[in-house]
Enzyme design. Structure first.
Site, mmCIF file in Angstrom:
data_model
loop_
_atom_site.group_PDB
_atom_site.id
_atom_site.type_symbol
_atom_site.label_atom_id
_atom_site.label_comp_id
_atom_site.label_asym_id
_atom_site.label_seq_id
_atom_site.Cartn_x
_atom_site.Cartn_y
_atom_site.Cartn_z
ATOM 1 N N ASP A 225 1.042 -1.143 -0.175
ATOM 2 C CA ASP A 225 0.066 -0.190 0.010
ATOM 3 C C ASP A 225 0.927 1.134 -0.144
ATOM 4 O OD1 ASP A 225 -2.056 1.494 -0.159
ATOM 5 O OD2 ASP A 225 -3.345 0.789 1.756
HETATM 6 C C1 BGC Z 1 -5.186 3.461 -0.007
HETATM 7 C C2 BGC Z 1 -5.197 2.378 -1.151
HETATM 8 C C3 BGC Z 1 -5.099 2.875 -2.365
HETATM 9 C C4 BGC Z 1 -3.625 3.696 -2.408
HETATM 10 C C5 BGC Z 1 -3.398 4.346 -3.635
HETATM 11 C C6 BGC Z 1 -3.716 3.905 0.014
HETATM 12 O O1 BGC Z 1 -3.847 5.243 0.834
HETATM 13 O O2 BGC Z 1 -5.089 2.420 1.453
HETATM 14 O O3 BGC Z 1 -6.506 1.612 -0.814
HETATM 15 O O4 BGC Z 1 -5.108 1.970 -3.187
HETATM 16 O O5 BGC Z 1 -3.427 4.711 -1.392
HETATM 17 O O6 BGC Z 1 -4.004 5.345 -4.002
#
Ligand code: BGC
Length: 749
Positions: free
Chosen positions: A288
């Protein structure tokens, strides 16, 4: 770089591409061939993912970070980008990699396309209330079609975190509290995004996220610690992920949380043992955002190198925006802390998906301006999202059949800050879409010409009709307009009040400690009700709310969530009875926030029965039961369940029930089957959903509905992580929600 060198590099690229696209080679052979030509740095580059930056073609961006990214792409040190959108931008970015790097390996372009690219479906939680797997699959396909037409290859969806805590803002992004429903929805969404052919122009890579247990953040506070046992992990959290893997999902994303003391990004048990080992997952795992970096913040790594070592060894294949892989893996391989075989494994997984997407045949195959123009906001997409929006609406209460509203002859007052809001219905997580593009409730109701919408101080007339929209701000304490709203309500036959949360009150980082109607909305609701009892409350929100007062007093309540682009039309069609609502709640609604986490598949405890004394599992100031249970939802017609029959053959159970439409309108019902394993080596929930069927019945019509339970539905994972079906008695219940229905028992020998 001089022109001759560029020419030579292009020739080398073409040579590799020709070699790699040879018809007679399997993808694995092509991957191996390419890998054998890559330097360690180039391999590490494939494991590096960056977010977009401005000024793609240059002059090279001046800001240091952007400059670094720019140079890394040209140097073949970036495998994927996120947050670049639109054909023009993606083409430019892809060119940087393909035309400048030694091997010209194309990048994958990722984006959070959570409930649509431009044309938006309802938020995922809402869509799950449809219990309509076909419609949900279609909604994901629409998102994929528009995203692929805009040059994208990969969505960070579906989120399949089972969540029991409405305080957590990200419940809006998932399928609710149940692992069985959640598994079927996860698989449907994966099929919708990926289809059968990843290289087709209307499919993209899906991503099962967040692996794992992110939805169990303590106290519903986003990113918080998770500590759960094996039984919950295996029986509640993992099933949707396993279903996604079985449906062929090509990527996984790990999560921000720690699970039982190990940050998920550094969790070898989750990523290597379960996912890539037990489940045989062949795709790749992306971290993530910055979660490799956060391993140190959790307190499990003492340096950037240490965090990198942990993440790679645990099986995180791609680093989103930490910069750690690109900076540190090489040194760690050279010092023997990471085996090069692990890097090769990660890179093969990533390259394989690039071949599957067809990017080696043509790195610009998703970059077609004409397709982008025609597919975005396509009419067919608008129709489909209207269909799923209607299916997502849940009728919570309809005393005295206040709904449907007659189409003419009534004075209707429309009140509430969300009534003419064109942005909030789009919900959270719609970063590619355009603001204020939803049909508001006011606009939807205006499409029905017969009724007079009462006017007090609201907007101008449209086609001779007038409207009143009360602009009491959701979150502020400005009471202006309150008096006027009450006066208008007094003069109306029916008052429609649109209340709830604004579009960004749920979503990532939006945890709440209160679940009531924010701001002055409760006060407004009570003031209006005091002068006119004929109130239809339309809730617009991204999570279950605690609305006990409304449930007791307001005669009619519909849960309209955040329904996306076509929101107002969907709501109006339900209000005026052109669509008979059939949605069922995918999450329990609490009576008060103090009950949270509250979910239907809880355990009995050793103190389960009401006792005359206080020493049983309960609250002294509130009931245990939810306000509205999981699976609950009414219709404008009524259904009766009868003739429940069960036949057991070995470990197979056939169930039959008759459902009759006993009202005067055609309607759909979600027939739900629950079981309980009464005595087991590990205690089982009081009820577990194990089957459902959505059926349409004409007025008066009856239908037989059948289910078959197999070992898969009867069994569970014990604490040795073994899936077992244990002999003994089971309770079985079939009904229209998780709290009511016909019940019987059966025995497995
Ligand atoms: C979120 C993810 C997301 C990623 C990219 C993160 O803050 O937890 O679910 O896909 O950002 O935007």
């Amino acid at each position: 770089m001089n022109q001759t060198l560029i020419l030579v590099l292009n020739c080398i690229f073409l040579f590799f591409i020709n070699e790699l696209t040879a018809q007679d080679m399997s993808i694995d052979q092509k991957v191996d061939g390419l890998l054998s030509k890559m330097t360690l740095e180039e391999k590490i580059g494939q494991m590096n993912q960056y977010s977009s930056f401005y000024d793609v073609t240059g002059p090279a961006p001046s800001e240091a970070n952007a400059k670094k990214k720019y140079d890394h792409i040209k140097g073949g040190l970036v495998g994927s980008m996120l947050n670049v959108k639109g054909v023009e931008e993606i083409r430019k970015m892809q060119k940087l990699a393909v035309e400048n790097s030694r091997l010209g390996i194309p990048m994958i372009f990722a984006y959070d396309i959570i409930h649509g690219y431009k044309t938006l479906s309802p938020i995922p939680l809402a869509e799950s209330a449809s219990w309509d797997l076909e419609a949900i699959e279609k909604s994901a396909r629409i998102a994929a079609t528009e995203a692929a037409a805009a040059g994208l290859n990969w969505t960070f969806a579906p989120m399949m975190d089972v969540s029991r805590d409405a305080r957590w803002g990200r419940v809006m992004e998932g399928a609710g509290e149940d692992p069985y429903l959640g598994s079927l929805i996860a698989a449907a969404r994966v099929r919708g995004f990926q289809g059968d052919d990843l290289s087709a122009s209307n499919t993209i890579l899906a991503c099962a996220k967040h692996f794992a247990a992110y939805g169990f953040a303590e106290a519903g506070r986003d990113y918080n610690t998770v500590d759960i046992g094996l039984s919950t992990l295996y029986n509640i959290v993992l099933p949707p992920f396993k279903a996604a893997q079985e449906a062929g999902v090509r990527t996984f994303m790990n999560s921000f949380n720690e699970l039982n003391g190990i940050p998920a990004t550094a969790d070898e048990f989750l990523q290597r043992e379960i996912l890539k080992g037990e489940w045989g997952f062949e795709g790749f795992v992306v971290s993530d955002w910055g979660s490799v970096k956060e391993i140190a913040y959790h307190g499990q790594a003492e340096s950037e190198e240490h965090a990198t070592e942990r993440a790679v060894n645990a099986g995180s294949d791609m680093d989103m925006e930490s910069y750690y892989y690109v900076n540190h893996i090489k040194g760690l391989v050279e010092s023997g802390k990471i085996e090069e075989a692990k890097i090769d494994d990660a890179v093969k997984r990533i390259l394989r998906t690039k071949f599957e997407l067809g990017l080696f045949d043509d790195p610009y195959k998703y970059c077609d301006e004409e397709r982008e123009k025609t597919m975005i906001y396509h009419d067919d997409h608008m129709k489909a999202v209207l269909d799923i929006a209607k299916k997502s609406i849940v009728l919570l209460k309809n005393e005295d059949n206040l709904l449907p509203l007659p189409k003419s002859g009534k004075k209707v007052a429309l009140i509430g800050a969300l009534a003419d809001d064109k942005n909030s219905p789009l919900g959270s997580w719609r970063i590619a879409s355009d603001d204020n593009t939803a049909i508001s409730v006011l606009e939807g109701m205006k499409a029905y010409k017969g009724n007079e919408l009462l006017h007090s101080a609201g907007p101008a007339l449209v086609n001779g009709e007038v409207s009143f929209v009360m602009q009491v701000n959701i979150n502020k304490d400005d009471r202006s307009g309150m008096e006027e709203a009450v006066a208008t309500a007094k003069d109306a036959d029916v008052v429609v009040m649109v209340l709830g949360e604004h579009g960004f009150q749920s979503g990532e980082g939006r945890s709440r400690t209160k679940l009531d109607l924010p701001g002055l909305q409760q006060e407004l609701l009570e003031a209006v009700y005091a002068v006119n009892k004929n109130v239809v409350l339309v809730l617009m929100n991204g999570r279950p709310l605690a609305i006990s007062w409304a449930a007791e007093h307001i005669p009619t309540i519909i849960e309209a969530w955040q329904l996306g682009t076509q929101s107002g039309h969907a709501i109006a069609q339900v209000l005026y009875g052109d669509y008979n609502p059939a949605g069922k709640l995918p999450m329990s609604f609490p009576r008060t926030v103090g009950q949270v986490p509250i979910y239907y598949n809880n355990k009995h405890t050793g103190r389960r029965y009401p006792e005359p004394v206080v020493f049983w599992s309960h609250y002294i100031d509130e009931e245990n039961s939810p306000l509205y249970p999981f699976g609950y939802g009414l219709s404008y017609t009524t259904f009766e369940y009868k003739n429940l029959n069960v036949k057991v053959q070995g470990k197979k159970v056939d169930v039959e029930v008759t459902v009759q439409n006993t009202g005067s309108l055609a309607g759909e019902e979600v027939v739900q089957l629950y079981i309980r394993d009464r005595v087991a080596s590990v205690t089982r929930p009081v009820k577990e959903l194990k089957g459902f069927d959505k059926i349409m019945l004409q007025a008066g019509e009856s239908k037989k509905v059948s289910f078959t339970l197999t070992e898969q539905e009867l069994g569970f994972y014990n604490n040795q992580r073994k899936f077992v079906v244990e002999p003994g008695f089971f309770d079985l219940m079939v009904g229209g929600n998780s709290a009511d229905g016909l019940s019987t028992e059966f025995e497995i020998e």
